[in-house]
Write an enzyme that holds these catalytic residues in place. Structure first.
Site, PDB file in Angstrom:
ATOM      1  N   SER A  40       0.876  -1.188   0.000  1.00 14.90           N
ATOM      2  CA  SER A  40       0.000   0.000   0.000  1.00 14.90           C
ATOM      3  C   SER A  40       0.904   1.226   0.000  1.00 14.90           C
ATOM      4  O   SER A  40       1.002   1.958   0.965  1.00 14.90           O
ATOM      5  CB  SER A  40      -0.926  -0.010   1.217  1.00 14.90           C
ATOM      6  OG  SER A  40      -0.216   0.071   2.425  1.00 14.90           O
ATOM      7  N   HIS A 153      -3.321  -6.027   2.942  1.00 13.39           N
ATOM      8  CA  HIS A 153      -2.409  -7.045   3.484  1.00 13.39           C
ATOM      9  C   HIS A 153      -3.090  -8.377   3.775  1.00 13.39           C
ATOM     10  O   HIS A 153      -2.480  -9.301   4.315  1.00 13.39           O
ATOM     11  CB  HIS A 153      -1.732  -6.534   4.760  1.00 13.39           C
ATOM     12  CG  HIS A 153      -0.828  -5.364   4.506  1.00 13.39           C
ATOM     13  ND1 HIS A 153      -0.309  -4.604   5.524  1.00 13.39           N
ATOM     14  CD2 HIS A 153      -0.351  -4.840   3.354  1.00 13.39           C
ATOM     15  CE1 HIS A 153       0.454  -3.649   4.998  1.00 13.39           C
ATOM     16  NE2 HIS A 153       0.436  -3.767   3.698  1.00 13.39           N
ATOM     17  N   GLN A 161      -6.378  -1.527   7.508  1.00 13.43           N
ATOM     18  CA  GLN A 161      -5.254  -2.416   7.208  1.00 13.43           C
ATOM     19  C   GLN A 161      -4.608  -3.054   8.452  1.00 13.43           C
ATOM     20  O   GLN A 161      -4.191  -4.199   8.410  1.00 13.43           O
ATOM     21  CB  GLN A 161      -4.213  -1.611   6.440  1.00 13.43           C
ATOM     22  CG  GLN A 161      -2.997  -2.361   5.967  1.00 13.43           C
ATOM     23  CD  GLN A 161      -2.081  -1.450   5.156  1.00 13.43           C
ATOM     24  OE1 GLN A 161      -2.304  -1.245   3.970  1.00 13.43           O
ATOM     25  NE2 GLN A 161      -1.076  -0.892   5.787  1.00 13.43           N
ATOM     26  N   GLU A 162      -4.509  -2.268   9.541  1.00 12.20           N
ATOM     27  CA  GLU A 162      -3.727  -2.767  10.680  1.00 12.20           C
ATOM     28  C   GLU A 162      -4.341  -2.396  12.030  1.00 12.20           C
ATOM     29  O   GLU A 162      -4.709  -1.240  12.254  1.00 12.20           O
ATOM     30  CB  GLU A 162      -2.299  -2.182  10.626  1.00 12.20           C
ATOM     31  CG  GLU A 162      -1.614  -2.468   9.306  1.00 12.20           C
ATOM     32  CD  GLU A 162      -0.257  -1.785   9.159  1.00 12.20           C
ATOM     33  OE1 GLU A 162       0.326  -1.359  10.192  1.00 12.20           O
ATOM     34  OE2 GLU A 162       0.208  -1.682   8.020  1.00 12.20           O
ATOM     35  N   GLU A 203       1.713  -9.280   7.345  1.00 11.88           N
ATOM     36  CA  GLU A 203       2.565  -8.821   8.448  1.00 11.88           C
ATOM     37  C   GLU A 203       2.433  -9.705   9.674  1.00 11.88           C
ATOM     38  O   GLU A 203       2.825  -9.327  10.782  1.00 11.88           O
ATOM     39  CB  GLU A 203       2.268  -7.353   8.758  1.00 11.88           C
ATOM     40  CG  GLU A 203       2.587  -6.467   7.552  1.00 11.88           C
ATOM     41  CD  GLU A 203       2.534  -4.976   7.834  1.00 11.88           C
ATOM     42  OE1 GLU A 203       2.055  -4.581   8.909  1.00 11.88           O
ATOM     43  OE2 GLU A 203       2.981  -4.207   6.957  1.00 11.88           O
ATOM     44  N   ASP A 240      -3.697   1.459  11.797  1.00 10.86           N
ATOM     45  CA  ASP A 240      -3.328   2.054  10.503  1.00 10.86           C
ATOM     46  C   ASP A 240      -4.409   1.688   9.502  1.00 10.86           C
ATOM     47  O   ASP A 240      -4.361   0.620   8.891  1.00 10.86           O
ATOM     48  CB  ASP A 240      -1.964   1.544  10.008  1.00 10.86           C
ATOM     49  CG  ASP A 240      -1.601   2.151   8.641  1.00 10.86           C
ATOM     50  OD1 ASP A 240      -2.351   3.036   8.169  1.00 10.86           O
ATOM     51  OD2 ASP A 240      -0.585   1.730   8.054  1.00 10.86           O
ATOM     52  N   GLU A 283      -2.398   5.905  12.276  1.00 11.80           N
ATOM     53  CA  GLU A 283      -1.518   6.223  11.150  1.00 11.80           C
ATOM     54  C   GLU A 283      -2.372   6.391   9.895  1.00 11.80           C
ATOM     55  O   GLU A 283      -3.346   5.654   9.707  1.00 11.80           O
ATOM     56  CB  GLU A 283      -0.540   5.055  10.994  1.00 11.80           C
ATOM     57  CG  GLU A 283       0.450   5.194   9.865  1.00 11.80           C
ATOM     58  CD  GLU A 283       1.210   3.890   9.691  1.00 11.80           C
ATOM     59  OE1 GLU A 283       1.488   3.205  10.705  1.00 11.80           O
ATOM     60  OE2 GLU A 283       1.501   3.531   8.537  1.00 11.80           O
ATOM     61  N   ASP A 310       2.102   8.541   7.064  1.00 15.08           N
ATOM     62  CA  ASP A 310       2.899   7.573   6.300  1.00 15.08           C
ATOM     63  C   ASP A 310       2.862   8.002   4.834  1.00 15.08           C
ATOM     64  O   ASP A 310       3.762   8.701   4.352  1.00 15.08           O
ATOM     65  CB  ASP A 310       2.321   6.171   6.527  1.00 15.08           C
ATOM     66  CG  ASP A 310       2.933   5.096   5.636  1.00 15.08           C
ATOM     67  OD1 ASP A 310       3.941   5.356   4.972  1.00 15.08           O
ATOM     68  OD2 ASP A 310       2.380   3.966   5.597  1.00 15.08           O
ATOM     69  N   LYS A 335      10.108   5.017   6.756  1.00 16.31           N
ATOM     70  CA  LYS A 335      10.414   3.769   6.052  1.00 16.31           C
ATOM     71  C   LYS A 335      11.592   4.062   5.136  1.00 16.31           C
ATOM     72  O   LYS A 335      11.464   4.881   4.209  1.00 16.31           O
ATOM     73  CB  LYS A 335       9.228   3.331   5.209  1.00 16.31           C
ATOM     74  CG  LYS A 335       7.984   2.921   6.006  1.00 16.31           C
ATOM     75  CD  LYS A 335       6.779   2.864   5.078  1.00 16.31           C
ATOM     76  CE  LYS A 335       5.626   2.090   5.682  1.00 16.31           C
ATOM     77  NZ  LYS A 335       4.385   2.267   4.884  1.00 16.31           N
ATOM     78  N   HIS A 363       8.874  -1.058   9.218  1.00 18.66           N
ATOM     79  CA  HIS A 363       9.106  -2.062   8.167  1.00 18.66           C
ATOM     80  C   HIS A 363       8.212  -1.775   6.968  1.00 18.66           C
ATOM     81  O   HIS A 363       7.451  -0.804   6.968  1.00 18.66           O
ATOM     82  CB  HIS A 363       8.784  -3.458   8.728  1.00 18.66           C
ATOM     83  CG  HIS A 363       7.317  -3.638   9.046  1.00 18.66           C
ATOM     84  ND1 HIS A 363       6.726  -4.865   9.227  1.00 18.66           N
ATOM     85  CD2 HIS A 363       6.310  -2.733   9.220  1.00 18.66           C
ATOM     86  CE1 HIS A 363       5.440  -4.709   9.478  1.00 18.66           C
ATOM     87  NE2 HIS A 363       5.162  -3.433   9.491  1.00 18.66           N
ATOM     88  N   ARG A 364       8.243  -2.631   5.951  1.00 19.42           N
ATOM     89  CA  ARG A 364       7.262  -2.660   4.878  1.00 19.42           C
ATOM     90  C   ARG A 364       6.514  -3.991   4.965  1.00 19.42           C
ATOM     91  O   ARG A 364       6.970  -4.921   5.638  1.00 19.42           O
ATOM     92  CB  ARG A 364       7.928  -2.566   3.487  1.00 19.42           C
ATOM     93  CG  ARG A 364       8.712  -1.309   3.205  1.00 19.42           C
ATOM     94  CD  ARG A 364       7.974  -0.028   3.519  1.00 19.42           C
ATOM     95  NE  ARG A 364       6.716   0.168   2.813  1.00 19.42           N
ATOM     96  CZ  ARG A 364       6.516   1.066   1.848  1.00 19.42           C
ATOM     97  NH1 ARG A 364       7.501   1.843   1.463  1.00 19.42           N
ATOM     98  NH2 ARG A 364       5.326   1.215   1.294  1.00 19.42           N
ATOM     99  N   SER A 365       5.414  -4.083   4.236  1.00 15.64           N
ATOM    100  CA  SER A 365       4.682  -5.353   4.277  1.00 15.64           C
ATOM    101  C   SER A 365       5.478  -6.471   3.608  1.00 15.64           C
ATOM    102  O   SER A 365       5.318  -7.637   3.930  1.00 15.64           O
ATOM    103  CB  SER A 365       3.299  -5.193   3.652  1.00 15.64           C
ATOM    104  OG  SER A 365       3.389  -4.606   2.377  1.00 15.64           O
ATOM    105  N   LYS A 386       7.320   0.019  14.347  1.00 19.82           N
ATOM    106  CA  LYS A 386       6.230  -0.876  13.933  1.00 19.82           C
ATOM    107  C   LYS A 386       6.855  -1.883  12.991  1.00 19.82           C
ATOM    108  O   LYS A 386       7.441  -1.533  11.973  1.00 19.82           O
ATOM    109  CB  LYS A 386       5.084  -0.055  13.340  1.00 19.82           C
ATOM    110  CG  LYS A 386       4.848  -0.142  11.879  1.00 19.82           C
ATOM    111  CD  LYS A 386       3.450   0.316  11.516  1.00 19.82           C
ATOM    112  CE  LYS A 386       3.299   0.347  10.010  1.00 19.82           C
ATOM    113  NZ  LYS A 386       1.934   0.543   9.543  1.00 19.82           N
TER     114      LYS A 386
HETATM  115  P1  PGA Z   1       3.134  -1.243   2.998  1.00 16.97           P
HETATM  116  O1  PGA Z   1       2.221  -1.066   4.272  1.00 16.97           O
HETATM  117  O2  PGA Z   1       4.493  -1.621   3.437  1.00 16.97           O
HETATM  118  O3  PGA Z   1       2.399  -2.318   2.254  1.00 16.97           O
HETATM  119  O4  PGA Z   1       3.114   0.080   2.274  1.00 16.97           O
HETATM  120  C1  PGA Z   1       2.659  -0.604   5.494  1.00 16.97           C
HETATM  121  C2  PGA Z   1       1.942   0.636   5.909  1.00 16.97           C
HETATM  122  O5  PGA Z   1       1.003   1.118   5.228  1.00 16.97           O
HETATM  123  O6  PGA Z   1       2.304   1.195   6.928  1.00 16.97           O
HETATM  124 ZN    ZN Z   2       0.820   2.907   6.777  1.00 20.18          ZN
END
Ligand code: PGA
Ligand code: ZN
Length: 425
Positions: A40, A153, A161-162, A203, A240, A283, A310, A335, A363-365, A386
Site C-alpha cells: 500500500s 495485506h 489495514q492494521e 505482516e 493504521d 496512522e 505515512d 520507512k 518495516h514494509r509489508s 512498527k
Molecule cells: P506497505 O504497508 O508496506 O504495504 O506500504 C505498510 C503501511 O502502510 O504502513
Molecule cells: Zn501505513
C-alpha cells in the site's frame, strides 16, 4: 574505503524478488543489507525499480536495479570512505539524477546505502545502532505489533489495514515482547472459539473474516483483558487504516462495511473510535491527497491522539516540512525505502524531532530477514517501532534483534514506554 560492491536478486517475505547488497571495505569489513517492499505504497515514494519483464517473476524482477549497483553505482562509490555516509549517498543521488531515484532505482540506492553503514560499523567494531546513533543510543522503542491484518495485506473484508497493540506499560523491551506474544495467543484462542480462521496476513497478524473496525477492536480489547492486562495503560491500541487505499472520488469508500463516508463523516467516525476504545495513535487516518481532511483531523484529534503520517509524507523531508507548516499530523512513519538513502532518512527524522513530531521507525509489508530498522530505531532514539506481528520470521527478526540490543546495553538500556510516545492517554 569501499573496495567491492555486489548486488543480487533475492526473494522477500511475499516471495517477490528484491535487492540485496554486499559492501566490502579495504580492511575486509563487510556490510550486507536487503531492501524491503510495500504493497500500500504512497504515491510520492522514491521509485522501486522493477524490470517489467513478464518472462521473469511476473514482471517483478529487479535485475535492472541489481545491474545498476554492480555496474554504475559500484564504479562511482568504490574508493569512497564508507564512514562518509553523506558523500556515498550524495554520489548515488547525483549519479541517478532524478528527483525520485527512478533511473537507478531507490531499491538499488538503499541497498548500497545501508550496506555501507553496516560495513563502516563493522570496521569500527561497533554495533550498527551505536555507530549511527553514538553512545547516547540506548532508548529501546515501544513496539506496535500488528495482530489483526486487513486492507491490502489480507484477503478478508476488513477495510482498515492494521490493528496493533503497543505494550506501553512494560518495564523493558523484552517484557513488551512477552506481553505482545501473550495477547497474540489469547487473541488466537478467542478467534478460534468464535469460529474464525487464524491464518495470518502479510505482516503476521490474524486475518479473520471481520467487516468493521469495531469488531476487530472488540476482539483486541478483550484479548488484552483476558490476558490480564489493562487496555490503555498496560497495552494501548494503534490503528493504521491506510486510508489512501480506499479514498475514492472525494470520499472514504468502506467496501467491506458497505458504507461511503465523506471526509467529515470519516473524521467523526475516527473520533468516535478514539472515544470508545483505548486507541492512542492512528496512522494515515486521512488519505495522502486529502490535505484538508488531514488539517481538520489534526486540529480536532491531535491533542489526544498521535496522528502519524505515512503516505502523506513518504519519509520525504520536503513533504514533511510542508506538512508541518500546514498543521498536518503530529508524527511521522519512517520507512527507509520510501526515500532510498540512510542520509535522507536521518535528515527527515531530525526535521520531525525539531518540530516536536514523534517518529515511528517502520518495516514494509514485504520484508526480509534483514534487521537494520531495529538498529535504526535505537540509533535515532525515536521511541517507537512498527514491525508487524508476533509471527513470521521476517517480523520477529526485528523484535529479536531489539531483545539482543537491550541485553547488550545492559543497565544502560531504557525502554521508551508511555512517556516517549507522544501518546497522550
Ligand atoms: P506497505 O504497508 O508496506 O504495504 O506500504 C505498510 C503501511 O502502510 O504502513
Ligand atoms: Zn501505513
Amino acid at each position: 574505503a569501499i573496495s567491492r560492491v555486489v548486488a543480487r536478486e533475492i526473494i522477500d517475505s511475499r516471495g517477490n524478488p528484491t535487492v540485496e547488497v554486499d559492501v566490502e571495505l579495504k580492511d575486509g569489513s563487510l556490510g550486507r543489507a536487503a531492501v524491503p517492499s510495500g504493497a500500500s505504497t504512497g504515491a510520492r515514494e522514491a521509485v522501486e525499480l522493477r524490470d517489467g519483464d513478464p518472462t521473469r517473476f511476473h514482471g517483478k524482477g529487479v535485475r535492472r536495479a541489481v545491474d545498476a549497483v554492480n555496474e554504475s553505482i559500484a564504479d562511482a562509490v568504490i574508493g569512497l570512505d564508507a564512514e562518509n555516509q553523506a558523500a556515498v549517498d550524495l554520489t548515488m543521488i547525483e549519479l541517478d539524477g532524478t528527483d525520485t531515484k527512478a533511473r537507478l532505482g531507490a531499491n538499488a540506492l538503499l541497498g548500497v546505502s545501508l550496506a555501507t553503514a553496516k560495513a563502516a560499523a563493522a570496521a569500527h567494531r561497533q554495533p550498527l545502532y551505536r555507530y549511527v546513533g553514538g553512545v547516547d543510543a540506548r532508548l529501546l522503542p515501544v513496539p506496535m505489533m500488528n495482530i489483526v491484518n486487513g486492507g491490502a495485506h489480507a484477503d478478508n473484508p476488513l477495510d482498515f489495514q492494521e490493528f496493533m497493540i503497543a505494550p506501553i506499560g512494560a518495564a523493558t523491551f523484552a517484557e513488551a515482547v512477552r506481553m505482545g506474544s501473550e495477547v497474540f495467543h489469547t487473541l488466537r484462542r478467542s478467534l478460534i472459539d468464535a469460529g474464525h480462521s487464524v491464518n495470518v496476513g502479510d505482516e503476521g497478524g490474524f486475518a479473520p473474516d471481520l467487516r468493521t473496525a469495531e469488531e476487530a477492536l472488540d476482539f483486541v480489547v478483550r484479548a488484552i483483558e483476558r490476558t490480564g492486562y489493562k487496555p490503555g495503560s498496560d497495552i494501548t491500541i494503534v490503528m493504521d487504516p491506510a486510508t489512501s487505499e480506499f479514498f475514492r472520488d472525494g470520499a472514504y469508500d468502506y467496501t467491506g462495511e458497505g458504507v461511503r463516508r465523506t471526509p467529515a463523516e470519516h473524521a467523526a467516525y475516527l473520533a468516535e473510535l478514539v472515544d470508545r476504545y483505548p486507541v492512542a495513535a492512528i496512522e494515515d487516518p486521512m488519505a495522502e491527497d486529502d490535505h484538508e481532511g488531514w488539517r481538520d483531523l489534526t486540529a480536532r484529534l491531535g491533542d489526544r491522539c498521535q496522528l502519524t503520517g505515512d503516505d502523506v509524507f513518504c519519509t520525504n523531508d520536503t513533504l514533511l516540512r510542508a506538512g508541518i507548516r500546514d498543521g498536518i499530523a503530529n508524527s511521522i512513519l519512517v520507512k527507509v525505502n520510501q526515500i532510498g538513502t540512510l542520509t535522507e532518512t536521518l535528515a527527515t527524522v531530525a526535521t520531525a524531532h525539531r518540530a516536536g513530531y514523534t517518529v515511528v521507525m517502520s518495516h514494509r509489508s514485504g520484508e526480509t530477514e534483514d534487521t537494520t530498522i531495529a538498529d535504526l530505531a535505537v540509533a535515532t532514539g525515536c521511541g517507537q517501532i512498527k514491525t508487524g506481528s508476533l509471527s513470521r520470521a521476517d517480523r520477529t527478526a526485528k523484535y529479536n534483534q531489539l531483545v539482543r540490543i537491550e541485553e547488550e546495553l545492559g543497565s544502560q538500556a531504557r525502554y521508551a514506554g508511555r512517556q516517549d510516545l507522544g501518546l497522550r492517554r
